[in-house]
Design a protein around this motif. Structure first.
Motif, mmCIF file in Angstrom:
data_model
loop_
_atom_site.group_PDB
_atom_site.id
_atom_site.type_symbol
_atom_site.label_atom_id
_atom_site.label_comp_id
_atom_site.label_asym_id
_atom_site.label_seq_id
_atom_site.Cartn_x
_atom_site.Cartn_y
_atom_site.Cartn_z
ATOM 1 N N ARG A 45 6.616 -1.078 -2.623
ATOM 2 C CA ARG A 45 5.954 0.077 -2.019
ATOM 3 C C ARG A 45 4.752 -0.327 -1.182
ATOM 4 O O ARG A 45 4.336 0.407 -0.300
ATOM 5 C CB ARG A 45 5.511 1.058 -3.101
ATOM 6 C CG ARG A 45 6.704 1.684 -3.815
ATOM 7 C CD ARG A 45 6.271 2.349 -5.073
ATOM 8 N NE ARG A 45 5.954 1.306 -6.056
ATOM 9 C CZ ARG A 45 5.699 1.531 -7.312
ATOM 10 N NH1 ARG A 45 5.696 2.745 -7.783
ATOM 11 N NH2 ARG A 45 5.440 0.543 -8.143
ATOM 12 N N HIS A 46 4.172 -1.487 -1.462
ATOM 13 C CA HIS A 46 2.954 -1.894 -0.777
ATOM 14 C C HIS A 46 3.119 -3.171 0.035
ATOM 15 O O HIS A 46 2.131 -3.707 0.526
ATOM 16 C CB HIS A 46 1.819 -2.100 -1.790
ATOM 17 C CG HIS A 46 1.297 -0.821 -2.351
ATOM 18 N ND1 HIS A 46 0.819 0.193 -1.573
ATOM 19 C CD2 HIS A 46 1.190 -0.388 -3.626
ATOM 20 C CE1 HIS A 46 0.431 1.184 -2.335
ATOM 21 N NE2 HIS A 46 0.654 0.858 -3.587
ATOM 22 N N GLY A 47 4.319 -3.684 0.176
ATOM 23 C CA GLY A 47 4.479 -4.935 0.894
ATOM 24 C C GLY A 47 3.735 -6.024 0.166
ATOM 25 O O GLY A 47 3.961 -6.237 -1.010
ATOM 26 N N ASN A 48 2.826 -6.686 0.828
ATOM 27 C CA ASN A 48 2.071 -7.776 0.205
ATOM 28 C C ASN A 48 0.675 -7.358 -0.238
ATOM 29 O O ASN A 48 -0.115 -8.203 -0.603
ATOM 30 C CB ASN A 48 1.975 -8.954 1.179
ATOM 31 C CG ASN A 48 3.326 -9.583 1.422
ATOM 32 O OD1 ASN A 48 4.158 -9.648 0.526
ATOM 33 N ND2 ASN A 48 3.553 -10.042 2.636
ATOM 34 N N GLU A 49 0.369 -6.077 -0.209
ATOM 35 C CA GLU A 49 -0.951 -5.603 -0.607
ATOM 36 C C GLU A 49 -0.919 -5.152 -2.066
ATOM 37 O O GLU A 49 -0.397 -4.101 -2.382
ATOM 38 C CB GLU A 49 -1.383 -4.431 0.277
ATOM 39 C CG GLU A 49 -1.573 -4.788 1.729
ATOM 40 C CD GLU A 49 -2.034 -3.590 2.518
ATOM 41 O OE1 GLU A 49 -1.167 -2.920 3.092
ATOM 42 O OE2 GLU A 49 -3.252 -3.325 2.509
ATOM 43 N N SER A 50 -1.458 -5.983 -2.950
ATOM 44 C CA SER A 50 -1.378 -5.667 -4.375
ATOM 45 C C SER A 50 -2.672 -5.902 -5.146
ATOM 46 O O SER A 50 -2.849 -5.358 -6.219
ATOM 47 C CB SER A 50 -0.260 -6.484 -5.027
ATOM 48 O OG SER A 50 -0.513 -7.867 -4.870
ATOM 49 N N HIS A 51 -3.576 -6.717 -4.618
ATOM 50 C CA HIS A 51 -4.805 -7.083 -5.318
ATOM 51 C C HIS A 51 -5.991 -6.862 -4.368
ATOM 52 O O HIS A 51 -6.011 -7.407 -3.265
ATOM 53 C CB HIS A 51 -4.786 -8.557 -5.717
ATOM 54 C CG HIS A 51 -3.761 -8.880 -6.764
ATOM 55 N ND1 HIS A 51 -2.416 -8.822 -6.533
ATOM 56 C CD2 HIS A 51 -3.910 -9.260 -8.053
ATOM 57 C CE1 HIS A 51 -1.773 -9.175 -7.634
ATOM 58 N NE2 HIS A 51 -2.658 -9.434 -8.570
ATOM 59 N N PHE A 52 -6.978 -6.095 -4.849
ATOM 60 C CA PHE A 52 -8.124 -5.779 -4.000
ATOM 61 C C PHE A 52 -9.433 -5.958 -4.746
ATOM 62 O O PHE A 52 -9.506 -5.802 -5.961
ATOM 63 C CB PHE A 52 -8.040 -4.322 -3.512
ATOM 64 C CG PHE A 52 -6.933 -4.092 -2.539
ATOM 65 C CD1 PHE A 52 -7.113 -4.300 -1.185
ATOM 66 C CD2 PHE A 52 -5.687 -3.700 -2.984
ATOM 67 C CE1 PHE A 52 -6.085 -4.112 -0.294
ATOM 68 C CE2 PHE A 52 -4.639 -3.500 -2.099
ATOM 69 C CZ PHE A 52 -4.841 -3.704 -0.750
ATOM 70 N N GLU A 80 -3.039 5.097 -5.154
ATOM 71 C CA GLU A 80 -2.752 3.700 -4.816
ATOM 72 C C GLU A 80 -2.438 2.888 -6.069
ATOM 73 O O GLU A 80 -1.519 2.059 -6.065
ATOM 74 C CB GLU A 80 -3.935 3.085 -4.050
ATOM 75 C CG GLU A 80 -4.087 3.581 -2.629
ATOM 76 C CD GLU A 80 -4.649 4.994 -2.516
ATOM 77 O OE1 GLU A 80 -4.600 5.551 -1.414
ATOM 78 O OE2 GLU A 80 -5.133 5.567 -3.523
ATOM 79 N N ILE A 81 -3.177 3.135 -7.126
ATOM 80 C CA ILE A 81 -2.942 2.424 -8.384
ATOM 81 C C ILE A 81 -1.575 2.799 -8.948
ATOM 82 O O ILE A 81 -0.809 1.935 -9.372
ATOM 83 C CB ILE A 81 -4.087 2.699 -9.381
ATOM 84 C CG1 ILE A 81 -5.396 2.094 -8.847
ATOM 85 C CG2 ILE A 81 -3.755 2.163 -10.763
ATOM 86 C CD1 ILE A 81 -6.650 2.572 -9.557
ATOM 87 N N ALA A 82 -1.247 4.081 -8.935
ATOM 88 C CA ALA A 82 0.041 4.538 -9.456
ATOM 89 C C ALA A 82 1.213 3.996 -8.646
ATOM 90 O O ALA A 82 2.302 3.799 -9.176
ATOM 91 C CB ALA A 82 0.085 6.064 -9.478
ATOM 92 N N GLU A 83 0.970 3.743 -7.365
ATOM 93 C CA GLU A 83 2.048 3.298 -6.485
ATOM 94 C C GLU A 83 2.153 1.785 -6.360
ATOM 95 O O GLU A 83 2.875 1.298 -5.503
ATOM 96 C CB GLU A 83 1.881 3.934 -5.110
ATOM 97 C CG GLU A 83 2.113 5.430 -5.129
ATOM 98 C CD GLU A 83 1.954 6.083 -3.775
ATOM 99 O OE1 GLU A 83 1.519 5.409 -2.816
ATOM 100 O OE2 GLU A 83 2.255 7.282 -3.678
ATOM 101 N N GLY A 84 1.425 1.035 -7.182
ATOM 102 C CA GLY A 84 1.671 -0.392 -7.208
ATOM 103 C C GLY A 84 0.518 -1.325 -6.922
ATOM 104 O O GLY A 84 0.724 -2.529 -6.900
#
Length: 98
Positions: A45-52, A80-84
Motif C-alpha cells: 500500500r505504501h511502496g517503499n515508504e514504511s519507516h519515518f 497512515e499507521i493503519a495502512e502500513g
C-alpha cells in the motif's frame, strides 16, 4: 517544511501534522531505506515508504507529557499507521524546548 521530493506517504504525514498542529518547525524523514530487505519494508500500500522519523515543534504540546504528545501525533496519523507505516519515531517539543 514542504519538500517537493517527498513520496506520497511522507507528504500526507506532513500535511496532516501541519493542519493538526500548526508547527513552528516540522521535519518528516523517510528512513525506509535503512530497512530495505526486512519483511515489513515495502508494504504494497505504501511502496517503499514504511519507516519515518518526525521532528515537530508546536505550541499544541504545551503542558502535555511526552506520552500525550506521542498520542496526539499518532492520532493525527492513524490512517497512515493503519495502512502500513511500520515505524514512526517521534520527537515532539514545545517552542520553548525546540
Amino acid at each position: 517544511m514542504a519538500d517537493q521530493g517527498k513520496g506520497p506517504v511522507a507528504a500526507s504525514i506532513e500535511k496532516k501534522l501541519i493542519e493538526g498542529l500548526t508547527p513552528i518547525s516540522l521535519n518528516v524523514i523517510d528512513e525506509s531505506h535503512h530497512h530495505a530487505g526486512h519483511g515489513h519494508a515495502g508494504d504494497k500500500r505504501h511502496g517503499n515508504e514504511s519507516h519515518f522519523r518526525v521532528e515537530v515543534v508546536s505550541a499544541a504540546f504545551e503542558g502535555k507529557s511526552r506520552v500525550e504528545r506521542h498520542r496526539i501525533v499518532n492520532g493525527l496519523l492513524a490512517q497512515e499507521i493503519a495502512e502500513g507505516v511500520h515505524a514512526l519515531a517521534i520527537g515532539a517539543k514545545t517552542p520553548g524546548e525546540g
